[in-house]
Design a protein around this motif. Structure first.
Motif, mmCIF file in Angstrom:
data_model
loop_
_atom_site.group_PDB
_atom_site.id
_atom_site.type_symbol
_atom_site.label_atom_id
_atom_site.label_comp_id
_atom_site.label_asym_id
_atom_site.label_seq_id
_atom_site.Cartn_x
_atom_site.Cartn_y
_atom_site.Cartn_z
ATOM 1 N N THR A 87 0.837 -1.193 0.000
ATOM 2 C CA THR A 87 0.000 0.000 0.000
ATOM 3 C C THR A 87 0.874 1.246 0.000
ATOM 4 O O THR A 87 0.585 2.225 -0.685
ATOM 5 C CB THR A 87 -0.951 -0.021 1.215
ATOM 6 N N GLU A 88 1.975 1.201 0.729
ATOM 7 C CA GLU A 88 2.903 2.339 0.777
ATOM 8 C C GLU A 88 3.496 2.624 -0.600
ATOM 9 O O GLU A 88 3.545 3.781 -1.042
ATOM 10 C CB GLU A 88 4.041 2.053 1.770
ATOM 11 N N ASN A 89 3.970 1.578 -1.286
ATOM 12 C CA ASN A 89 4.582 1.770 -2.602
ATOM 13 C C ASN A 89 3.566 2.222 -3.644
ATOM 14 O O ASN A 89 3.890 3.033 -4.520
ATOM 15 C CB ASN A 89 5.283 0.487 -3.072
ATOM 16 N N ILE A 90 2.358 1.719 -3.556
ATOM 17 C CA ILE A 90 1.318 2.137 -4.498
ATOM 18 C C ILE A 90 0.962 3.604 -4.274
ATOM 19 O O ILE A 90 0.819 4.379 -5.226
ATOM 20 C CB ILE A 90 0.077 1.230 -4.390
ATOM 21 N N ALA A 91 0.824 4.013 -3.008
ATOM 22 C CA ALA A 91 0.531 5.421 -2.702
ATOM 23 C C ALA A 91 1.642 6.320 -3.249
ATOM 24 O O ALA A 91 1.375 7.374 -3.826
ATOM 25 C CB ALA A 91 0.366 5.612 -1.199
ATOM 26 N N HIS A 92 2.897 5.908 -3.073
ATOM 27 C CA HIS A 92 4.045 6.674 -3.583
ATOM 28 C C HIS A 92 3.979 6.787 -5.105
ATOM 29 O O HIS A 92 4.180 7.864 -5.678
ATOM 30 C CB HIS A 92 5.342 6.011 -3.133
ATOM 31 N N TYR A 93 3.700 5.677 -5.764
ATOM 32 C CA TYR A 93 3.613 5.660 -7.223
ATOM 33 C C TYR A 93 2.503 6.591 -7.718
ATOM 34 O O TYR A 93 2.716 7.416 -8.620
ATOM 35 C CB TYR A 93 3.386 4.229 -7.709
ATOM 36 N N PHE A 94 1.312 6.479 -7.132
ATOM 37 C CA PHE A 94 0.202 7.347 -7.533
ATOM 38 C C PHE A 94 0.521 8.815 -7.253
ATOM 39 O O PHE A 94 0.171 9.692 -8.035
ATOM 40 C CB PHE A 94 -1.094 6.938 -6.837
ATOM 41 N N PHE A 95 1.183 9.098 -6.134
ATOM 42 C CA PHE A 95 1.568 10.468 -5.811
ATOM 43 C C PHE A 95 2.420 11.052 -6.939
ATOM 44 O O PHE A 95 2.200 12.180 -7.388
ATOM 45 C CB PHE A 95 2.339 10.513 -4.483
ATOM 46 N N GLY A 96 3.403 10.280 -7.396
ATOM 47 C CA GLY A 96 4.289 10.760 -8.462
ATOM 48 C C GLY A 96 3.540 11.033 -9.754
ATOM 49 O O GLY A 96 3.741 12.075 -10.393
ATOM 50 N N LEU A 97 2.678 10.110 -10.156
ATOM 51 C CA LEU A 97 1.916 10.300 -11.389
ATOM 52 C C LEU A 97 0.983 11.502 -11.300
ATOM 53 O O LEU A 97 0.893 12.306 -12.236
ATOM 54 C CB LEU A 97 1.100 9.042 -11.706
ATOM 55 N N LEU A 98 0.285 11.621 -10.181
ATOM 56 C CA LEU A 98 -0.650 12.735 -10.023
ATOM 57 C C LEU A 98 0.069 14.069 -9.939
ATOM 58 O O LEU A 98 -0.383 15.066 -10.510
ATOM 59 C CB LEU A 98 -1.527 12.507 -8.795
ATOM 60 N N SER A 99 1.205 14.106 -9.266
ATOM 61 C CA SER A 99 1.969 15.350 -9.138
ATOM 62 C C SER A 99 2.424 15.866 -10.499
ATOM 63 O O SER A 99 2.395 17.075 -10.755
ATOM 64 C CB SER A 99 3.181 15.153 -8.228
ATOM 65 N N LYS A 100 2.848 14.960 -11.377
ATOM 66 C CA LYS A 100 3.307 15.362 -12.713
ATOM 67 C C LYS A 100 2.209 16.052 -13.498
ATOM 68 O O LYS A 100 2.478 16.940 -14.304
ATOM 69 C CB LYS A 100 3.807 14.148 -13.493
ATOM 70 N N THR A 101 0.979 15.656 -13.282
ATOM 71 C CA THR A 101 -0.143 16.214 -14.028
ATOM 72 C C THR A 101 -0.781 17.415 -13.332
ATOM 73 O O THR A 101 -1.120 18.395 -13.982
ATOM 74 C CB THR A 101 -1.226 15.129 -14.230
ATOM 75 N N ILE A 102 -0.929 17.338 -12.030
ATOM 76 C CA ILE A 102 -1.690 18.357 -11.294
ATOM 77 C C ILE A 102 -0.830 19.532 -10.847
ATOM 78 O O ILE A 102 -1.301 20.677 -10.847
ATOM 79 C CB ILE A 102 -2.404 17.706 -10.089
ATOM 80 N N ASN A 103 0.417 19.290 -10.471
ATOM 81 C CA ASN A 103 1.261 20.364 -9.926
ATOM 82 C C ASN A 103 1.621 21.366 -11.024
ATOM 83 O O ASN A 103 2.485 21.110 -11.862
ATOM 84 C CB ASN A 103 2.544 19.794 -9.314
ATOM 85 N N LYS A 104 0.930 22.479 -10.998
ATOM 86 C CA LYS A 104 1.218 23.568 -11.920
ATOM 87 C C LYS A 104 0.591 24.832 -11.364
ATOM 88 O O LYS A 104 -0.327 24.776 -10.542
ATOM 89 C CB LYS A 104 0.708 23.267 -13.320
ATOM 90 N N ASP A 105 1.104 25.926 -11.813
ATOM 91 C CA ASP A 105 0.614 27.212 -11.331
ATOM 92 C C ASP A 105 0.516 27.189 -9.800
ATOM 93 O O ASP A 105 1.490 27.035 -9.117
ATOM 94 C CB ASP A 105 -0.734 27.579 -11.972
#
Length: 122
Positions: A83-101
């Motif tokens: 669960t920890e590794n999956i949360a980390h993986y999803f965090f990275g994918l979501l950050s690449k798309t959402i983190n802006k402005d």
């Protein structure tokens, strides 16, 4: 600072690698993922973000795993799909798309059962 939380539910299975030196049998969960996003200010409409746009982004990230076995989907074919590794993986994918402005993914919490969760944040 403002913060919103988007929750998604999906079905998937996993089995840990090297759990006490062995492979855990593949088993199923009804997963819940909470994604916290923050922003220092709201937009002209008074919102941190358009919930529907964020929903669509999260849905695209989890789609390859829905009704599948995490162990069979890269990169979790190599990394133990805890669960920890999956949360980390999803965090990275979501950050690449959402983190802006002004938006930033603050935390991803993944629940494999109602009383067991793991979070990743930076």
């Amino acid at each position: 600072m403002y913060e919103i939380c988007i929750t998604r539910h999906f079905e998937a299975s996993h089995g840990l690698r090297q759990l006490k030196g062995e492979y855990e049998p593949i088993h199923h969960h009804h997963w819940r993922m909470d994604v916290l996003i923050d922003a220092p200010k709201v937009d002209a409409s008074g919102c941190v973000a358009d919930f529907h746009e964020i929903d669509a982004t999260i849905d695209r990230v989890i789609a390859p795993f829905c009704n599948r076995i995490f162990n069979d989907v890269p990169p979790l074919t190599i990394t133990s799909p805890s669960t920890e590794n999956i949360a980390h993986y999803f965090f990275g994918l979501l950050s690449k798309t959402i983190n802006k402005d002004r938006l930033r993914v603050r935390r991803v919490t993944l629940w494999e059962e109602p009383h067991h969760s793991a979070s990743y944040y930076e």
